[in-house]
Design a protein around this motif. Structure first.
Motif, PDB file in Angstrom:
ATOM      1  N   UNK A 119       1.162   7.871 -14.454  1.00 40.45           N
ATOM      2  CA  UNK A 119       0.977   7.161 -15.728  1.00 40.45           C
ATOM      3  C   UNK A 119       1.661   5.805 -15.682  1.00 40.45           C
ATOM      4  N   UNK A 120       2.936   5.800 -15.242  1.00 40.46           N
ATOM      5  CA  UNK A 120       3.669   4.535 -15.134  1.00 40.46           C
ATOM      6  C   UNK A 120       3.022   3.607 -14.115  1.00 40.46           C
ATOM      7  N   UNK A 121       2.524   4.187 -13.011  1.00 40.52           N
ATOM      8  CA  UNK A 121       1.869   3.377 -11.986  1.00 40.52           C
ATOM      9  C   UNK A 121       0.628   2.685 -12.546  1.00 40.52           C
ATOM     10  N   UNK A 122      -0.159   3.420 -13.296  1.00 40.95           N
ATOM     11  CA  UNK A 122      -1.366   2.849 -13.887  1.00 40.95           C
ATOM     12  C   UNK A 122      -1.022   1.744 -14.869  1.00 40.95           C
ATOM     13  N   UNK A 123       0.009   1.976 -15.685  1.00 45.37           N
ATOM     14  CA  UNK A 123       0.426   0.969 -16.661  1.00 45.37           C
ATOM     15  C   UNK A 123       1.033  -0.260 -15.991  1.00 45.37           C
ATOM     16  N   UNK A 124       1.505  -0.090 -14.760  1.00 43.60           N
ATOM     17  CA  UNK A 124       2.080  -1.215 -14.009  1.00 43.60           C
ATOM     18  C   UNK A 124       1.031  -1.984 -13.225  1.00 43.60           C
ATOM     19  N   UNK A 164       0.838  -1.208   0.000  1.00 43.50           N
ATOM     20  CA  UNK A 164       0.000   0.000   0.000  1.00 43.50           C
ATOM     21  C   UNK A 164       0.869   1.253   0.000  1.00 43.50           C
ATOM     22  N   UNK A 165       1.870   1.294   0.869  1.00 45.15           N
ATOM     23  CA  UNK A 165       2.749   2.453   0.941  1.00 45.15           C
ATOM     24  C   UNK A 165       3.558   2.636  -0.334  1.00 45.15           C
ATOM     25  N   UNK A 166       4.090   1.546  -0.864  1.00 43.48           N
ATOM     26  CA  UNK A 166       4.894   1.634  -2.086  1.00 43.48           C
ATOM     27  C   UNK A 166       4.057   2.125  -3.257  1.00 43.48           C
ATOM     28  N   UNK A 167       2.840   1.605  -3.378  1.00 37.19           N
ATOM     29  CA  UNK A 167       1.986   2.011  -4.495  1.00 37.19           C
ATOM     30  C   UNK A 167       1.523   3.456  -4.351  1.00 37.19           C
ATOM     31  N   UNK A 168       1.302   3.914  -3.124  1.00 35.51           N
ATOM     32  CA  UNK A 168       0.919   5.304  -2.904  1.00 35.51           C
ATOM     33  C   UNK A 168       2.012   6.244  -3.394  1.00 35.51           C
ATOM     34  N   UNK A 169       3.253   5.948  -3.030  1.00 33.92           N
ATOM     35  CA  UNK A 169       4.375   6.783  -3.465  1.00 33.92           C
ATOM     36  C   UNK A 169       4.612   6.667  -4.965  1.00 33.92           C
TER      37      UNK A 169
END
Length: 319
Positions: free
Chosen positions: A197-202, A185-190
């Motif tokens: 954009x990269x987070x969504x694609x990941x 949760x913490x890693x994804x928040x950061x």
């Protein structure tokens, strides 16, 4: 020469990372010099109690800040949680149910806000502006036409002490610290704050992170509401009125980047909370009125934001 410049820049960057701690130490020093022998255990206790409430709410708010969003309804949400807890105690005379009611209200408000943000696809800041108005109106509804509601001070006297309040802060901070630094949760928040954009694609789910973040904030709001009642058993329309702004300023003073991302740090909540409360006391000791105090804090807030964003302002990705 390039290596020398790089080393100097790295050293400057390390100093910048600890600037919030230097600021806190400077405020402590100024307060001690200004107040001198008039400092008592009672006055220090008041400062700590004020800072604890701000720190608890700010600690949960770090999760929202970490992915580049803001919540300005936290003060009103805390007031609602506190009032519901008072009503609960007056009907049950149970401290446990009073605490439980406050937490449930805080979490419920967080869940409602997060679901609305997800369903309506609105920025959190825009949604919480509307929620601020709704919750402020709810405060007046809970007052039921009275100027204030209260519980007997004797009912919470056993909990109205600095060690108990610090214990609550430490427990909540350690929970959030673990989640923020050692869980997905913490890693994804950061990650969302650093590069949405990269987070969504990941495969990072913005909706899931938003809901979880608001639940964690809700727990902090509930705890803060409970401690607000312990500190002042009589509640009115001005209860926690400045808390939302204090949390926002505290997080920034604590060294939290407004864009969130990898530079987010949960320690900013506690450092900033004690800094903002000490700043209030320092300004009062210099004879600042309440209005002048707010103006001074606003100017200092803008200055801190300006300085803090110099190095990465052009690196912030469009949202």
């Amino acid at each position: 020469m390039v290596e020398r410049f790089t080393n100097k820049f790295s050293g400057l960057k390390r100093i910048t990372n600890y600037s919030s701690w230097f600021g806190l130490i400077a405020l402590i020093s100024i307060y001690y010099i200004q107040m001198g022998e008039s400092i008592t255990a009672y006055s220090m206790g008041i400062i700590i109690e004020q800072a604890v409430i701000v720190a608890i709410v700010a600690t949960g708010a770090i999760f929202i800040f970490s992915f580049g969003q803001f919540d300005i309804s936290l003060g009103a949400a805390t007031a609602v949680a506190a009032m519901v807890s008072v009503i609960t105690y007056n009907r049950t005379e149970s401290i446990f149910l009073m605490l439980l009611a406050s937490i449930l209200v805080g979490v419920s408000i967080g869940v409602i806000e997060s679901i609305l943000a997800v369903l309506l696809n609105l920025p959190v800041f825009v949604l919480t502006v509307a929620m601020l108005s709704i919750l402020s109106s709810l405060v007046r509804v809970l007052l039921g036409g009275q100027s204030s509601i209260s519980i007997p001070s004797d009912a919470v006297a056993a909990f109205d002490n600095v060690p108990f309040k610090l214990f609550i802060l430490i427990c909540y901070f350690l929970l959030c610290f673990f989640i923020f630094n050692y869980t997905k949760v913490g890693r994804e928040s950061k990650f969302l704050g650093a590069n949405p954009i990269a987070a969504k694609q990941s495969g990072v789910s913005n909706k899931k992170i938003t809901i979880i973040a608001f639940i964690l904030v809700g727990i902090g709001v509930g705890l803060a509401g409970f401690l607000t009642v312990i500190r002042a058993p009589m509640l009115g329309q001005t209860t926690a009125a400045s808390l939302g702004l204090d949390v926002l300023v505290a997080i920034v003073f604590g060294g939290m980047p407004l864009s969130g991302g990898a530079r987010s740090k949960i320690s900013a909540a506690v450092v900033g909370a004690f800094s903002i409360v000490l700043l209030n006391q320092v300004l009062l000791s210099f004879g600042f009125s309440s209005g002048q105090n707010q103006i001074a804090k606003a100017i200092l807030f803008l200055f801190v934001v300006f300085v803090a964003t110099i190095n990465y302002r052009k690196k912030i990705l469009p949202r």
